[in-house]
Scaffold this motif. Structure first.
Motif, PDB file in Angstrom:
ATOM      1  N   VAL A   1      -0.435  -1.255   9.389  1.00  0.00           N
ATOM      2  CA  VAL A   1       0.711  -0.405   9.046  1.00  0.00           C
ATOM      3  C   VAL A   1       0.251   0.990   8.629  1.00  0.00           C
ATOM      4  O   VAL A   1      -0.807   1.162   8.024  1.00  0.00           O
ATOM      5  CB  VAL A   1       1.582  -1.003   7.914  1.00  0.00           C
TER       6      VAL A   1
ATOM      7  N   ARG B   1      11.590   5.134   5.742  1.00  0.00           N
ATOM      8  CA  ARG B   1      11.662   4.297   4.548  1.00  0.00           C
ATOM      9  C   ARG B   1      10.584   3.214   4.563  1.00  0.00           C
ATOM     10  O   ARG B   1      10.002   2.883   3.537  1.00  0.00           O
ATOM     11  CB  ARG B   1      13.053   3.641   4.496  1.00  0.00           C
ATOM     12  N   THR B   2      10.327   2.687   5.753  1.00  0.00           N
ATOM     13  CA  THR B   2       9.362   1.587   5.845  1.00  0.00           C
ATOM     14  C   THR B   2       8.098   2.060   6.555  1.00  0.00           C
ATOM     15  O   THR B   2       8.112   3.067   7.265  1.00  0.00           O
ATOM     16  CB  THR B   2       9.945   0.405   6.636  1.00  0.00           C
ATOM     17  N   LEU B   3       7.026   1.298   6.357  1.00  0.00           N
ATOM     18  CA  LEU B   3       5.786   1.570   7.080  1.00  0.00           C
ATOM     19  C   LEU B   3       5.921   1.043   8.506  1.00  0.00           C
ATOM     20  O   LEU B   3       6.715   0.137   8.764  1.00  0.00           O
ATOM     21  CB  LEU B   3       4.613   0.900   6.360  1.00  0.00           C
TER      22      LEU B   3
ATOM     23  N   THR C   1       4.045   0.609  17.586  1.00  0.00           N
ATOM     24  CA  THR C   1       4.977   1.735  17.546  1.00  0.00           C
ATOM     25  C   THR C   1       4.520   2.847  18.475  1.00  0.00           C
ATOM     26  O   THR C   1       3.433   3.399  18.302  1.00  0.00           O
ATOM     27  CB  THR C   1       5.089   2.283  16.107  1.00  0.00           C
TER      28      THR C   1
ATOM     29  N   GLN D   1       0.308   4.752  -0.377  1.00  0.00           N
ATOM     30  CA  GLN D   1       1.204   3.648  -0.041  1.00  0.00           C
ATOM     31  C   GLN D   1       0.584   2.744   1.029  1.00  0.00           C
ATOM     32  O   GLN D   1       0.670   1.518   0.949  1.00  0.00           O
ATOM     33  CB  GLN D   1       2.535   4.215   0.452  1.00  0.00           C
TER      34      GLN D   1
ATOM     35  N   GLN E   1      -2.333   0.699  -0.447  1.00  0.00           N
ATOM     36  CA  GLN E   1      -1.860  -0.369  -1.321  1.00  0.00           C
ATOM     37  C   GLN E   1      -1.255  -1.510  -0.496  1.00  0.00           C
ATOM     38  O   GLN E   1      -1.527  -2.684  -0.742  1.00  0.00           O
ATOM     39  CB  GLN E   1      -0.835   0.170  -2.307  1.00  0.00           C
ATOM     40  N   ALA E   2      -0.458  -1.142   0.494  1.00  0.00           N
ATOM     41  CA  ALA E   2       0.160  -2.168   1.335  1.00  0.00           C
ATOM     42  C   ALA E   2      -0.911  -2.955   2.088  1.00  0.00           C
ATOM     43  O   ALA E   2      -0.892  -4.184   2.135  1.00  0.00           O
ATOM     44  CB  ALA E   2       1.131  -1.520   2.315  1.00  0.00           C
TER      45      ALA E   2
END
Lengths: 596, 387
Positions: free
Chosen positions: A52, A59-61, A67, A81, A84-85
């Motif tokens: 990701v 809003r989202t990864l 993609t 972000q 961390q994800a």
């Protein structure tokens, strides 16, 4: 010209073709985004979520593997972000994974372990879910071990089995926390349609799918002073083993392979190439005999086209999926099994060894060969013809265990006899190779001349196209083959069982007519076999193929019927192709199997 | 943003003897005109996600291809939602009319109602109505027919791409997006997937016009909506209300006088505690809902409520993506461990962080919304989770 898209990744501008994924675009900028479920050979899954990235304004990864780029996208691959994800996702995977790394067969070769190292996930934050799941290891197959406790549900195996092989022995079952990769109704692997091809193993990022290894058994045999241990090596091993031992893909390490096997302590180091040449003699003769029966005698019971029978994954596939076409299968055993049957008969006789004191080991690019060796059909010497089958990977482990510095070994030659090889035998390792070798010999038998291709290279049957066709016109034949005068011999080649299925369906439905068809279960043929070094990719397989053909061109003898040991074995032992002894030792029949 | 006053309306369940007339009149209209009106009406999808319906139709209409499909998502699986069942039972013609208007607008010849497995009892009646309406379509010169497909019981198949996978005979797993169904949906053809209630609203807008429709609701949440009211309430069932009221008004009308919290939007929605009732608008400016309104009074343990939701998600995650599959297991095992004092109370903070990662990193709306209930319950009722 494709439409070009401009975007930035980590504030660096890049311009790529429309349809490119973020992951691919990042690679162009030399930015590596880690992946797990992604694999070059397979469709995009986008399910592990390790890849990701942040798209500014969203809003989202986004899963970068899945993609496609869009104009003016701003991508961040290493923002707070994202980090961390990604770390959380790796920790989640580890919490569901039986991380007994030091005891794991894939230790040091595990993509999850690499990621865990990279992200230094030292303190396990989350609760260990493994003890709650009551996993069992499926050890039923002689080829493949399936350990669900190591599975990260990336579904590479599922996609491999469905997309490349059209077998679907493995699929996703249940949902939520119960979701797992399962065989049909969770039956053990040896009861289902699994062909043992091992392509799933080649793509499994962890130790969930591995080959059943026989390393300790082989060491025991080597150390046992009462046993004479013979080893044979398949053509594709010599162009891939190097990858496990410090060489780049495409390195030819034949001489070092022989030297290493001797240092390991095998009593005779022999070559499956010898029986590959023998296969050509038997199979080529069988083809000509079938053609004669059909064309001259009008025999309705003789099936055409004839299919090759070297690939044990393919054999099990046809038994399950196209049993009605079993009569089309050549009765020849595979080169491994011909070798096994001869080792414990002719070789034993000539060497004065009691076959019961022999241990026959083969080094194969293949996991299905492990299953093949255990087939009840494969005991014609009076013993199990081949005792242990090791993959290229297992051999590399043994070489490392023995402390052999492989890269520094001097080249050595195979022992004789059953060690002589031709270019025709070597190309068995690539898709189209059996076809090419057979044509080189059969054409010459029929016409007395070499095949009409520059330098013996029958290029129409080479390459990586899934299904290939060629037509060879036979003219000015010898008098005894007059029925073939002017005939156009139509041949087809397929590799990967999905391609085989497509070809078989056309043949079964009468939509395609051929005389001779070569099928290899694995993509690229044996060089892409399920026992070959990991990773695999189209580029790596291409390199191995180039090495195979270079090996062929470099050999003094390039036609099976000119192999002096082949001439010798027919003179001393077998008399003639399809003769009485051949039938006893080198041919067999297969039976239909259930479809689940 | 001004909240509206709680107002009950009656559009959806009004006796249905006008559908065919509405359809006849709408079929004479230009597709672009219908889309403009729909966009103007501000109607957002009634399944919960709230995508602008007119825009969805526009994208599907503009998508390349001769073959297109209309799918009615009747896989009503959100815990506490039961309004689509009511619609299909009482006014199925409005749904089919909405689908036919959509077909006319985007150029589809085939439509499907994807019916939740548990709603099979509706099938007999639905089929009869479908046969009758398919005849009516023919009579009106509309080349469109609707047939029925059944779900198999998986919650995730309410997600439109998983629904499509399921219809194609595969395991229902959400797909990567893009491409979206409007360009590559059922059998890879442009497809509109709308909720049952959304189609009814399309039918109503075609009847009363956007101007009339816009008189209801707020700027961001136009129109009216069906609410499935359950739990500790003074009256339960399906109620049609104008959008945009405060939760305080809602509780005043439906609560039992002892309301502690309301779960707005089902298991994938948010839990609102009493102290926030006044400031919470039900709608896209506050908390949107697909219809589920569960009322909890002071006798309820919010630990049990949360545990129940997490059990649901742990089972109903399709299991393909890591954050959702493993995340759900960690959340439920995590609160159990805190409850049993095997983990310190501070572990809840780790779990909140995890829930927030799930929200941004999961593949589909299911995993992305697990954190809603989790974070809102843990943050507002932390004490009940720990002790």
């Amino acid at each position: 010209m494709e439409k070009m898209i401009n975007l930035t990744i980590n504030n660096l501008p890049v311009t790529v073709e429309e349809g490119t994924t973020i992951l691919q675009a990042a690679r162009q900028l030399n930015i590596r985004i880690p992946t797990l479920c992604n694999h070059e050979d397979l469709c995009v899954a986008g399910n592990c979520r390790v890849c990701v990235v942040e798209q500014v304004g969203m809003r989202t990864l986004q899963a970068s593997c899945a993609t496609p780029v869009r104009e003016n996208m701003q991508i961040l691959t290493n923002s707070m972000q994202v980090r961390q994800a990604r770390k959380t996702i790796i920790e989640l995977l580890l919490s569901e994974h039986n991380a007994d790394c030091t005891k794991c067969y894939k230790n040091g070769k595990c993509e999850l372990q690499d990621l865990a190292n990279e992200y230094r996930t030292g303190n396990q934050v989350y609760i260990d879910l493994v003890p709650l799941k009551h996993y069992t290891i499926d050890q039923s197959s002689p080829s493949i071990l399936k350990d669900d406790s190591k599975c990260i549900r990336c579904q590479r195996c599922v996609r491999t089995c469905a997309e490349l092989q059209a077998v679907s022995a493995l699929s996703a079952a249940y949902k939520g926390s119960e979701m797992k990769i399962s065989s049909f109704y969770e039956r053990p692997m040896h009861e289902v349609v699994c062909t043992n091809c091992g392509q799933c193993i080649n793509r499994c990022p962890t130790g969930a799918l591995i080959e059943k290894n026989y390393i300790d058994e082989v060491w025991d045999a080597i150390y046992n002073p009462t046993k004479h241990v013979v080893v044979q090596t398949a053509p594709a091993v010599r162009v891939a083993l190097g990858e496990e031992l410090g060489f780049e893909p495409g390195a030819r390490v034949t001489g070092k392979l022989v030297a290493a096997l001797r240092r390991l302590g095998f009593d005779s180091v022999l070559d499956t190439d010898f029986t590959a040449d023998l296969t050509i003699m038997e199979e080529g003769t069988e083809l000509l005999t079938r053609l004669k029966k059909v064309l001259v005698d009008g025999d309705k019971n003789t099936a055409l086209p004839m299919f090759t029978s070297c690939s044990p994954g393919w054999i099990k596939f046809i038994e399950h999926t196209f049993p009605e076409l079993l009569p089309n299968l050549s009765t020849c055993k595979s080169p491994q099994q011909m070798f096994g049957a001869l080792a414990k008969t002719w070789y034993a006789q000539k060497k004065g060894i009691n076959p019961k004191d022999m241990v026959s080991v083969s080094i194969m690019p293949c996991t299905a060969k492990k299953f093949e060796a255990t087939r009840p059909e494969m005991r014609d010497s009076g013993y199990q013809d081949v005792d242990y089958v090791l993959t290229t990977r297992e051999l590399a482990i043994m070489i490392k265990q023995a402390g052999i510095e492989f890269m520094k070994l001097e080249d050595e030659d195979y022992d004789s006899f059953m060690g002589e090889s031709t270019g025709a035998a070597v190309i068995f390792g690539a898709t189209g190779g059996v076809m090419e070798a057979a044509l080189r010999t059969a054409y010459e038998i029929v016409t007395g001349r070499e095949v009409p291709f520059t330098n013996l290279n029958i290029t129409p049957v080479r390459g990586m196209e899934g299904v290939r066709e060629a037509t060879i016109k036979v003219e000015n034949v010898k008098p005894e083959w007059s029925f073939l005068e002017g005939a156009e011999v139509k041949v087809a080649v397929a590799h990967g069982l999905a391609n085989a299925k497509q070809l078989m369906t056309a043949i079964r439905d009468g939509k395609a007519q051929y005389h001779f068809v070569e099928i290899m279960a694995c993509p690229g043929g044996c060089l892409g076999g399920g026992g070959q070094p990991i990773p695999t990719s189209p580029a790596i397989r291409q390199k191995r193929a180039e090495a195979i053909y270079a090996e062929d061109e470099g050999l003094p003898i390039r036609k099976s019927h000119e192999n002096p040991e082949i001439v010798q074995i027919y003179r001393e032992f077998l008399s003639e192709p399809l003769g009485h002894r051949s039938h006893e030792l080198l041919h067999t029949h297969y039976k239909p199997r259930k479809r689940y | 943003m001004e909240a509206t006053k709680l107002r009950r309306v009656d559009f959806v369940f009004r006796p249905d003897n006008t559908s065919i007339d509405v359809l006849r009149k709408t079929l004479k209209r230009d597709a672009d005109d219908i889309i403009l009106e729909l966009i103007d009406s501000g109607l957002k999808g009634r399944g919960g996600a709230g995508f602008l319906t007119g825009l969805k139709w526009k994208l599907a209409k503009e998508a390349a291809g001769d073959i297109k499909y209309v799918i009615c998502n009747a896989d009503e699986g959100e815990p506490g939602t039961f309004k689509d069942r009511e619609i299909l039972d009482r006014v199925p013609r409005r749904v089919l009319t909405g689908m036919a208007i959509c077909a006319h607008t985007i150029g589809a010849k085939e439509g499907f109602i994807y019916l939740r497995a548990e709603y099979k009892f509706l099938a007999h009646k639905l089929k009869a109505v479908m046969a009758e309406m398919n005849e009516e379509f023919k009579k009106l010169g509309l080349d469109f027919s609707v047939s029925l497909r059944y779900g198999s019981g998986a919650y995730v198949c309410g997600e439109e791409t998983a629904l499509i996978d399921s219809m194609e005979g595969r395991r229902g797993e959400p797909r990567n997006k893009p491409p979206f169904p409007v360009t590559a949906g059922y059998l890879n053809k442009p497809t509109v997937v709308n909720n049952v209630e959304t189609f009814v609203n399309c039918c109503i807008i075609a009847n009363i016009g956007a101007d009339e429709y816009k008189k209801f609701g707020t700027d961001n949440s136009r129109g009216f909506k069906l609410f499935s009211v359950s739990g500790d309430c003074s009256k339960e069932g399906v109620f049609e209300l104008e959008l945009g009221m405060t939760l305080a008004d809602f509780v005043e009308e439906f609560g039992d006088g002892d309301t502690k919290a309301v779960q707005v939007g089902g298991a994938s929605g948010f839990c609102v505690p009493r102290k926030k009732f006044k400031d919470t608008i039900i709608g896209f400016e506050g908390i949107p809902t697909g219809g589920s309104m569960k009322i909890f009074n002071s006798t309820r343990s919010m630990y049990n409520v949360l545990h129940n939701y997490l059990e649901f998600f742990e089972e109903e995650s399709c299991g393909q993506c890591t954050p959702c599959r493993v995340g759900c297991q960690q959340l439920i095992k995590g609160i159990e461990a805190v409850k049993r004092k095997e983990k310190p109370a501070g572990y809840l903070d780790e779990l909140v962080k995890l829930a927030k990662v799930m929200k941004v990193a999961s593949k589909c709306g299911l995993g992305q919304s697990v954190g809603n209930a989790f974070v809102s319950i843990v943050e507002n009722f932390r004490e009940e989770i720990v002790y």
